[in-house]
Each structure stands twice: as C-alpha cells, then as structure tokens.
Design an enzyme around this catalytic site. Structure first.
Site, mmCIF file in Angstrom:
data_model
loop_
_atom_site.group_PDB
_atom_site.id
_atom_site.type_symbol
_atom_site.label_atom_id
_atom_site.label_comp_id
_atom_site.label_asym_id
_atom_site.label_seq_id
_atom_site.Cartn_x
_atom_site.Cartn_y
_atom_site.Cartn_z
ATOM 1 N N THR A 16 20.050 -6.391 62.491
ATOM 2 C CA THR A 16 20.123 -6.943 61.592
ATOM 3 C C THR A 16 21.215 -6.721 60.166
ATOM 4 O O THR A 16 21.602 -7.371 59.540
ATOM 5 C CB THR A 16 18.830 -7.524 60.804
ATOM 6 O OG1 THR A 16 18.281 -8.233 61.991
ATOM 7 C CG2 THR A 16 18.785 -7.991 59.603
ATOM 8 N N ASP A 60 22.114 -8.024 69.110
ATOM 9 C CA ASP A 60 20.933 -8.456 68.878
ATOM 10 C C ASP A 60 20.433 -7.036 69.755
ATOM 11 O O ASP A 60 20.307 -7.343 70.876
ATOM 12 C CB ASP A 60 20.075 -9.261 68.871
ATOM 13 C CG ASP A 60 18.999 -10.017 67.846
ATOM 14 O OD1 ASP A 60 18.032 -9.466 68.688
ATOM 15 O OD2 ASP A 60 18.748 -10.518 67.073
ATOM 16 N N SER A 61 19.164 -6.639 68.998
ATOM 17 C CA SER A 61 18.565 -5.503 70.196
ATOM 18 C C SER A 61 17.243 -5.992 70.940
ATOM 19 O O SER A 61 16.939 -5.394 72.147
ATOM 20 C CB SER A 61 17.660 -4.164 69.160
ATOM 21 O OG SER A 61 16.871 -4.614 68.690
ATOM 22 N N THR A 92 15.910 -2.951 64.494
ATOM 23 C CA THR A 92 14.324 -2.781 64.285
ATOM 24 C C THR A 92 13.408 -3.203 65.981
ATOM 25 O O THR A 92 12.523 -2.921 65.936
ATOM 26 C CB THR A 92 13.940 -3.156 62.900
ATOM 27 O OG1 THR A 92 13.909 -4.675 62.791
ATOM 28 C CG2 THR A 92 14.695 -3.111 62.134
ATOM 29 N N ASP A 93 14.183 -4.303 66.616
ATOM 30 C CA ASP A 93 13.056 -4.811 67.310
ATOM 31 C C ASP A 93 13.033 -3.744 68.853
ATOM 32 O O ASP A 93 11.711 -4.000 69.352
ATOM 33 C CB ASP A 93 12.752 -6.191 67.868
ATOM 34 C CG ASP A 93 13.374 -7.241 67.094
ATOM 35 O OD1 ASP A 93 12.525 -7.669 66.085
ATOM 36 O OD2 ASP A 93 13.901 -8.428 67.433
ATOM 37 N N THR A 168 6.543 2.665 66.090
ATOM 38 C CA THR A 168 6.356 1.574 66.571
ATOM 39 C C THR A 168 6.545 0.607 65.601
ATOM 40 O O THR A 168 6.432 0.837 64.640
ATOM 41 C CB THR A 168 4.792 0.753 66.804
ATOM 42 O OG1 THR A 168 4.492 2.031 67.816
ATOM 43 C CG2 THR A 168 4.449 -0.654 67.535
ATOM 44 N N GLN A 280 -4.406 -0.673 74.068
ATOM 45 C CA GLN A 280 -4.040 -1.670 73.291
ATOM 46 C C GLN A 280 -4.060 -1.075 71.505
ATOM 47 O O GLN A 280 -3.839 -1.884 70.544
ATOM 48 C CB GLN A 280 -4.919 -2.913 72.784
ATOM 49 C CG GLN A 280 -3.760 -3.409 74.338
ATOM 50 C CD GLN A 280 -4.837 -4.779 74.917
ATOM 51 O OE1 GLN A 280 -5.882 -5.410 73.898
ATOM 52 N NE2 GLN A 280 -5.305 -4.995 76.325
HETATM 53 N N1 ASP Z 1 16.627 -9.386 66.037
HETATM 54 C C1 ASP Z 1 17.173 -8.103 65.356
HETATM 55 C C2 ASP Z 1 17.732 -7.010 65.885
HETATM 56 O O1 ASP Z 1 16.469 -5.950 66.323
HETATM 57 C C3 ASP Z 1 15.726 -7.825 64.431
HETATM 58 C C4 ASP Z 1 15.938 -6.610 63.437
HETATM 59 O O2 ASP Z 1 17.489 -5.990 63.664
HETATM 60 O O3 ASP Z 1 15.382 -6.207 61.985
HETATM 61 O O4 ASP Z 1 18.674 -6.771 66.619
#
Ligand code: ASP
Length: 344
Positions: A16, A60-61, A92-93, A168, A280
């Site tokens: 992002t 996008d990750s 972030t994903d 996490t 979990q």
């Molecule tokens: N979908 C994005 C990613 O992981 C989300 C992010 O970066 O916050 O690339």
C-alpha cells in the site's frame, strides 16, 4: 551513532505504501519507486547515503511467494558489504510471513533488516507511510560503538519495532497494524527512539552472512473448528506429497478427541508427515499433555509449537523441510529456537 555517513539500501517490493488509486476503477495498485520517492523528499534530509532497488513488478503482498523471499535474501547477500542496514518496503498483509522466512534464511546476520509499509498510500495527505519509512531508515542506520543496534529482521510500524518472526498483522484499519503477543517490543519511537537493548538478539552473528534459500512448500495450515468434516480432514492428511501440517488447535493446544482424528494423524505420521501444533489463541502457548485433548497428539509425535505465531510456524516448517533432514531431525529443529521465534 558513528561519525561516518551510514549507507542504507531500500528494497521496494510493493504494498500500500507505494500504491495509487486508479481514478476509473478506484482500486489501489503499486507504482514504481521513482514516483514513490517524489512523495518523500524528506529522505534526502536524513543525511544518510540512501540507495534503492525495486522489485519488478512491485506487488500487492497478497501475491507474495517463497521465490520472492529468495530474491530478497539474495539481494541482501549481494549488497551486504556495501550497506550498514536494509529497509524493505512491503505490503502489510504478508509482512510477518516474509519477516519470519528471512529470519531463518539469513544466517549470521549482523546488520539491521527493517521491514515497513503503511496503511495509507504515501501520496495521501494523512499517510502513515512517511513516519514509518523515515524511522525505519533511522533504525536501520542506528549504531553504538560502531555496531548495529538492531542486527535482526524486524518490523517497524506505527512507532513500534518488533522482532519480525514474533509479529502478526492484527488490524487492517488502524495505523497500529501489528502486534507481538509473546515478545516485548525491541524499540519504541517517541520523541527519541528508545531501544530495549536487553531484548535485542546480539548472538545472531557467528561469521560471514550466508543465505539458506532451500524452501519446501509441501506444507499446509489446517485450522480445527467444531464441526470439522471427517472426509475433508482425512483427505487433506492423505494428500500425496504433503510433508508438513500446521495444526491450528484450540487454546493451549487442544483438539477434539474423536478417534478418527487421531487415527488420521497417526497414519499420516507413519507415512512421514510432520505435524506442528500451533494455537488459534494469539496469547498463551501450546502445552501438550496439559489436557487430555492434547495428550494423544503428543503420543502421535505432533511437535508443540509452544508460543510460535502461525506465520513463523509455516515458514519454519517450509525452511526445515527444505534442508535435506530426516523426519526426526525436522521435528527436533521445529521444537528448538532457530532465530528468536519461540521461547524454549
Ligand atoms: N494489500 C496490501 C499489501 O499487503 C495491504 C498493505 O500493504 O497494507 O500489499
């Protein structure tokens, strides 16, 4: 800080932080690093030598793969002597998965590898990306007595520095997206950056950096839930080629005591499949044998994940299965601390 100008390599993989909105479809997709740099002129005020490499294409990750982890490890290795620290810009994903994988793959690391990204793209006025990237660079450059203060793979996000393989993603809306339930923060960035020296790992380096890029992806994560269907459970456990299963169990490592569950686990174990039991619950830890509902798992040879995160568990399984080890060696290493991912 030393007196010389530190050199930092920024490795831009996407996420992002470097995305922009398509005016027609209103969806976010990654832009290239040159455009991203235009948005952060502050980078040049930091007083470091900053260079960058961009992965092609930035992603996008959600599209992250072990092949890209290997590319990241190789990029760090081939640039290792030229830079004092590395900053990886990443979505972030899956950032916690990449951080965990790199923590196993980079052996004898004695320089900072700081991952960061953002919740809002850098081009948006309220972006959290600027603070994240600027502080990540400062942490990557920070030295004491000529040595890196944080010679680990970390995630820096929203004022907090975490050990990467303890982290996490917890929130997709708040700027504080990450959490480390089992390990204290390695630093907090307020007016000053306060390092938690006692919790930083200074034992990682025993020689020259080497990268270990053998990964085996014949691994699956299987979450247990009430009503889990016997046919599907048995079918997954008997999949040809499957070598490692992360069982996401309840609480302190509990599973239903239905005989067919243990039968399927025992059979898969006999055919060489390795199981690791991961809770979990974000807090607490797996205590095999504490309840009757986990005692049989222990007897079937399932390895306790202790306080490991799922991200660190699945990457650890992939990494160890890639190392030409016997099944009993893989199990032995799974229960040991490799790079700060569990408390023994
Ligand atoms: N979908 C994005 C990613 O992981 C989300 C992010 O970066 O916050 O690339």
């Amino acid at each position: 800080m030393g007196t010389e100008k530190q050199s930092i390599l920024i490795i831009y993989t996407g996420g992002t932080i470097g995305m922009r909105e398509d005016p027609m479809t209103r969806t976010l997709s990654p832009m290239n690093f040159e455009m991203l740099q235009v948005e952060i002129p502050e980078l040049y005020k930091l007083g470091f030598n900053i260079e960058s490499v961009t992965f092609n294409p930035p992603i996008d990750s959600a599209n992250m793969t072990p092949a890209i982890w290997i590319e990241l490890a190789s990029t760090i290795k081939s640039n290792y002597s030229k830079y004092d620290g590395f900053v990886i810009l990443h979505g972030t994903d899956t950032m916690a998965y990449t951080a965990s994988a790199l923590s196993y793959m980079l052996e004898n690391l004695d320089k900072p590898v700081i991952m960061t990204g953002s919740q809002l793209p850098i081009g948006i006025l309220r972006t959290d990306g600027k603070e994240n990237i600027i502080t990540a660079i400062q942490i990557a450059a920070a030295q004491k007595n000529g040595k890196a203060i944080v010679p680990e793979v970390c995630i820096y996000f929203s004022s907090h520095l975490f050990r990467g393989n303890r982290t996490t993603k917890e929130d997709s809306q708040q700027f504080a997206a990450f959490m480390s339930h089992h390990y204290p923060k390695l630093a907090v960035a307020g007016v000053d950056i306060k390092y938690n020296y006692e919790k930083i790992n200074y034992t990682g380096s025993k020689g020259i950096l080497s990268i270990n890029t053998s990964i085996d992806d014949n691994v699956i994560v299987l979450k247990i839930f009430p009503g889990i269907n016997r046919r599907y459970f048995e079918a997954i456990l008997s999949l040809p080629g499957l070598k490692g299963i992360i069982l996401e169990s309840y609480g302190s490592g509990n599973m239903p005591t239905f005989p067919w569950i243990f039968e399927a686990i025992r059979e898969a174990t006999l055919s060489g499949v390795v199981f690791m039991n991961v809770s979990q619950c974000p807090g607490g830890r797996v205590k095999m044998g504490y309840y009757e509902t986990s005692r049989e798992l222990q007897e079937a040879g399932v390895v306790s994940g202790k306080d490991i995160t799922v991200e660190a568990a699945v990457t650890k399984m992939m990494f160890l299965l890639g190392q030409q080890l016997s099944v009993s060696e893989v199990k032995a290493y799974l229960s040991q601390n490799l790079s700060g991912e569990i408390e023994n």
